[in-house]
Design a protein around this motif. Structure first.
Motif, PDB file in Angstrom:
ATOM      1  N   THR A 113      -8.485   2.268  -4.088  1.00 47.18           N
ATOM      2  CA  THR A 113      -8.228   3.483  -3.324  1.00 47.18           C
ATOM      3  C   THR A 113      -9.217   3.658  -2.178  1.00 47.18           C
ATOM      4  OG1 THR A 113      -9.561   4.732  -4.907  1.00 47.18           O
ATOM      5  CG2 THR A 113      -7.179   4.714  -5.255  1.00 47.18           C
ATOM      6  N   ASN A 114      -8.791   4.443  -1.225  1.00 47.60           N
ATOM      7  CA  ASN A 114      -9.600   4.765  -0.048  1.00 47.60           C
ATOM      8  C   ASN A 114      -9.290   6.200   0.328  1.00 47.60           C
ATOM      9  OD1 ASN A 114     -11.156   4.214   2.448  1.00 47.60           O
ATOM     10  ND2 ASN A 114      -9.173   4.506   3.420  1.00 47.60           N
TER      11      ASN A 114
ATOM     12  N   GLY B  77      -5.557   9.604   1.895  1.00 46.59           N
ATOM     13  CA  GLY B  77      -6.026   8.487   1.097  1.00 46.59           C
ATOM     14  C   GLY B  77      -4.922   7.482   0.856  1.00 46.59           C
ATOM     15  N   THR B  78      -5.323   6.278   0.480  1.00 46.06           N
ATOM     16  CA  THR B  78      -4.354   5.229   0.214  1.00 46.06           C
ATOM     17  C   THR B  78      -4.729   4.479  -1.056  1.00 46.06           C
ATOM     18  OG1 THR B  78      -5.594   3.608   1.520  1.00 46.06           O
ATOM     19  CG2 THR B  78      -3.882   4.846   2.673  1.00 46.06           C
TER      20      THR B  78
ATOM     21  N   ALA C  42       0.829  -1.204   0.000  1.00 44.89           N
ATOM     22  CA  ALA C  42       0.000   0.000   0.000  1.00 44.89           C
ATOM     23  C   ALA C  42       0.866   1.259   0.000  1.00 44.89           C
ATOM     24  CB  ALA C  42      -0.915   0.013   1.207  1.00 44.89           C
ATOM     25  N   MET C  43       0.384   2.260  -0.704  1.00 47.60           N
ATOM     26  CA  MET C  43       0.996   3.593  -0.679  1.00 47.60           C
ATOM     27  C   MET C  43      -0.118   4.583  -0.402  1.00 47.60           C
ATOM     28  SD  MET C  43       3.624   3.544  -3.916  1.00 47.60           S
ATOM     29  CE  MET C  43       4.724   4.803  -3.260  1.00 47.60           C
ATOM     30  N   GLY C  44       0.265   5.726   0.123  1.00 47.63           N
ATOM     31  CA  GLY C  44      -0.776   6.697   0.413  1.00 47.63           C
ATOM     32  C   GLY C  44      -0.240   8.038   0.839  1.00 47.63           C
ATOM     33  N   TRP C  45      -1.173   8.877   1.196  1.00 50.71           N
ATOM     34  CA  TRP C  45      -0.859  10.245   1.619  1.00 50.71           C
ATOM     35  C   TRP C  45      -1.523  10.543   2.955  1.00 50.71           C
ATOM     36  CZ3 TRP C  45       2.548  13.267  -0.985  1.00 50.71           C
ATOM     37  CH2 TRP C  45       2.892  12.864  -2.278  1.00 50.71           C
ATOM     38  N   TYR C  46      -0.783  11.215   3.802  1.00 50.47           N
ATOM     39  CA  TYR C  46      -1.266  11.711   5.081  1.00 50.47           C
ATOM     40  C   TYR C  46      -0.929  13.196   5.152  1.00 50.47           C
ATOM     41  CZ  TYR C  46      -1.899   6.886   6.637  1.00 50.47           C
ATOM     42  OH  TYR C  46      -2.321   5.583   6.764  1.00 50.47           O
ATOM     43  N   ARG C  47      -1.565  13.877   6.080  1.00 47.52           N
ATOM     44  CA  ARG C  47      -1.256  15.293   6.252  1.00 47.52           C
ATOM     45  C   ARG C  47      -1.310  15.669   7.717  1.00 47.52           C
ATOM     46  NH1 ARG C  47      -6.680  17.984   3.488  1.00 47.52           N
ATOM     47  NH2 ARG C  47      -8.149  17.455   5.170  1.00 47.52           N
ATOM     48  N   GLN C  48      -0.577  16.717   8.041  1.00 45.98           N
ATOM     49  CA  GLN C  48      -0.562  17.211   9.410  1.00 45.98           C
ATOM     50  C   GLN C  48      -0.591  18.723   9.397  1.00 45.98           C
ATOM     51  OE1 GLN C  48       2.670  15.741  11.837  1.00 45.98           O
ATOM     52  NE2 GLN C  48       1.562  16.197  13.713  1.00 45.98           N
ATOM     53  N   ALA C  49      -1.675  19.266   9.934  1.00 46.71           N
ATOM     54  CA  ALA C  49      -1.811  20.712  10.054  1.00 46.71           C
ATOM     55  C   ALA C  49      -1.203  21.156  11.384  1.00 46.71           C
ATOM     56  CB  ALA C  49      -3.284  21.090   9.986  1.00 46.71           C
TER      57      ALA C  49
END
Length: 123
Positions: free
Chosen positions: A57-58, A49-50, A33-40
Protein backbone atom coordinates in the motif's frame (compact mmCIF):
# COMPACT_ATOMS: atom_id res chain seq x y z
CA UNK A 1 -14.08 -4.14 -19.98
CA UNK A 2 -14.48 -3.54 -16.28
CA UNK A 3 -16.92 -1.64 -14.15
CA UNK A 4 -16.19 -0.23 -10.70
CA UNK A 5 -18.98 0.47 -8.25
CA UNK A 6 -18.35 2.29 -4.98
CA UNK A 7 -20.49 2.24 -1.88
CA UNK A 8 -20.34 3.45 1.69
CA UNK A 9 -20.19 7.22 1.41
CA UNK A 10 -22.26 9.51 3.55
CA UNK A 11 -22.34 12.17 6.23
CA UNK A 12 -20.23 11.77 9.35
CA UNK A 13 -19.16 14.04 12.17
CA UNK A 14 -15.56 15.12 12.55
CA UNK A 15 -13.61 12.49 14.44
CA UNK A 16 -15.83 9.73 13.15
CA UNK A 17 -15.14 6.82 10.83
CA UNK A 18 -16.38 5.66 7.48
CA UNK A 19 -15.68 2.66 5.29
CA UNK A 20 -15.85 2.81 1.52
CA UNK A 21 -15.99 -0.25 -0.68
CA UNK A 22 -15.47 -0.78 -4.37
CA UNK A 23 -16.33 -3.85 -6.40
CA UNK A 24 -14.95 -4.57 -9.84
CA UNK A 25 -16.91 -6.60 -12.33
CA UNK A 26 -16.70 -7.47 -16.01
CA UNK A 27 -14.55 -9.55 -18.27
CA UNK A 28 -10.82 -9.22 -17.71
CA UNK A 29 -7.62 -11.18 -17.20
CA UNK A 30 -6.53 -9.61 -13.95
CA UNK A 31 -6.65 -6.48 -11.85
CA UNK A 32 -3.36 -4.82 -11.09
CA UNK A 33 -3.16 -1.78 -8.82
CA UNK A 34 -6.34 -0.53 -7.18
CA UNK A 35 -6.81 2.59 -5.18
CA UNK A 36 -8.78 5.57 -4.04
CA UNK A 37 -8.71 9.19 -5.14
CA UNK A 38 -10.79 12.13 -4.03
CA UNK A 39 -11.89 15.46 -5.39
CA UNK A 40 -13.08 18.32 -3.23
CA UNK A 41 -15.12 21.20 -4.69
CA UNK A 42 -12.91 23.54 -6.67
CA UNK A 43 -9.87 21.30 -6.33
CA UNK A 44 -8.10 18.78 -8.49
CA UNK A 45 -8.52 15.08 -7.98
CA UNK A 46 -5.86 13.78 -5.61
CA UNK A 47 -4.51 10.46 -4.48
CA UNK A 48 -5.73 8.96 -1.22
CA UNK A 49 -3.94 5.64 -1.47
CA UNK A 50 -3.26 2.62 -3.62
CA UNK A 51 -2.59 -1.08 -3.23
CA UNK A 52 -0.88 -3.54 -5.51
CA UNK A 53 -2.35 -6.97 -6.12
CA UNK A 54 0.18 -8.31 -3.61
CA UNK A 55 -1.07 -5.93 -0.93
CA UNK A 56 1.63 -3.28 -0.92
CA UNK A 57 0.00 0.00 0.00
CA UNK A 58 0.86 3.64 -0.49
CA UNK A 59 -0.90 6.61 1.12
CA UNK A 60 -0.99 10.34 0.69
CA UNK A 61 0.65 12.17 3.57
CA UNK A 62 -2.65 13.84 4.40
CA UNK A 63 -4.28 10.51 5.30
CA UNK A 64 -1.37 8.46 6.64
CA UNK A 65 -2.20 6.93 9.98
CA UNK A 66 -5.91 7.62 9.53
CA UNK A 67 -6.76 5.53 6.48
CA UNK A 68 -6.26 1.89 5.62
CA UNK A 69 -6.75 0.27 2.23
CA UNK A 70 -7.52 -3.42 2.07
CA UNK A 71 -8.14 -5.68 -0.87
CA UNK A 72 -9.78 -9.01 -1.55
CA UNK A 73 -8.39 -10.38 -4.80
CA UNK A 74 -10.81 -13.31 -4.83
CA UNK A 75 -13.77 -10.93 -4.76
CA UNK A 76 -12.18 -8.16 -6.83
CA UNK A 77 -12.90 -5.63 -4.14
CA UNK A 78 -10.97 -2.84 -2.45
CA UNK A 79 -11.97 -0.97 0.68
CA UNK A 80 -10.95 2.27 2.33
CA UNK A 81 -11.31 2.53 6.09
CA UNK A 82 -11.16 6.15 7.18
CA UNK A 83 -10.81 7.11 10.84
CA UNK A 84 -10.46 10.40 12.69
CA UNK A 85 -12.17 12.15 9.82
CA UNK A 86 -11.70 15.87 9.39
CA UNK A 87 -13.76 18.50 7.57
CA UNK A 88 -11.03 18.69 4.94
CA UNK A 89 -11.67 15.06 4.06
CA UNK A 90 -14.97 16.13 2.54
CA UNK A 91 -14.88 15.17 -1.14
CA UNK A 92 -16.17 12.81 -3.76
CA UNK A 93 -14.15 9.61 -3.46
CA UNK A 94 -13.36 7.60 -6.56
CA UNK A 95 -12.25 4.02 -6.89
CA UNK A 96 -9.52 3.40 -9.44
CA UNK A 97 -8.18 0.21 -10.98
CA UNK A 98 -5.69 -0.80 -13.63
CA UNK A 99 -7.19 -3.80 -15.37
CA UNK A 100 -5.59 -6.16 -17.85
CA UNK A 101 -7.60 -7.96 -20.49
CA UNK A 102 -6.48 -10.54 -23.02
CA UNK A 103 -7.45 -10.29 -26.67
CA UNK A 104 -6.09 -12.19 -29.63
CA UNK A 105 -3.13 -13.42 -27.63
CA UNK A 106 -2.21 -9.94 -26.53
CA UNK A 107 -2.62 -8.23 -23.18
CA UNK A 108 -4.02 -4.73 -22.79
CA UNK A 109 -4.10 -2.72 -19.58
CA UNK A 110 -6.57 0.10 -19.09
CA UNK A 111 -7.42 2.41 -16.25
CA UNK A 112 -10.95 2.49 -14.90
CA UNK A 113 -12.80 4.78 -12.53
CA UNK A 114 -15.91 4.35 -10.46
CA UNK A 115 -18.73 6.87 -10.49
CA UNK A 116 -17.68 8.36 -7.17
CA UNK A 117 -19.27 8.45 -3.73
CA UNK A 118 -19.74 11.56 -1.63
CA UNK A 119 -18.14 11.81 1.79
CA UNK A 120 -19.13 14.79 3.89
CA UNK A 121 -17.53 15.46 7.26
CA UNK A 122 -19.31 17.98 9.44
CA UNK A 123 -17.27 19.98 11.92
Amino acid sequence: QAQLVESGGGLVQAGGSLRLSCAASGSFFKINAMGWYRQAPGKQRELVGTTTNSGITNYADSVKGRCTISRDNAKNTVSLQMNSLKAEDTAVYYCNAHVTRRSGGYYFTNEYWGQGTQVTVSS
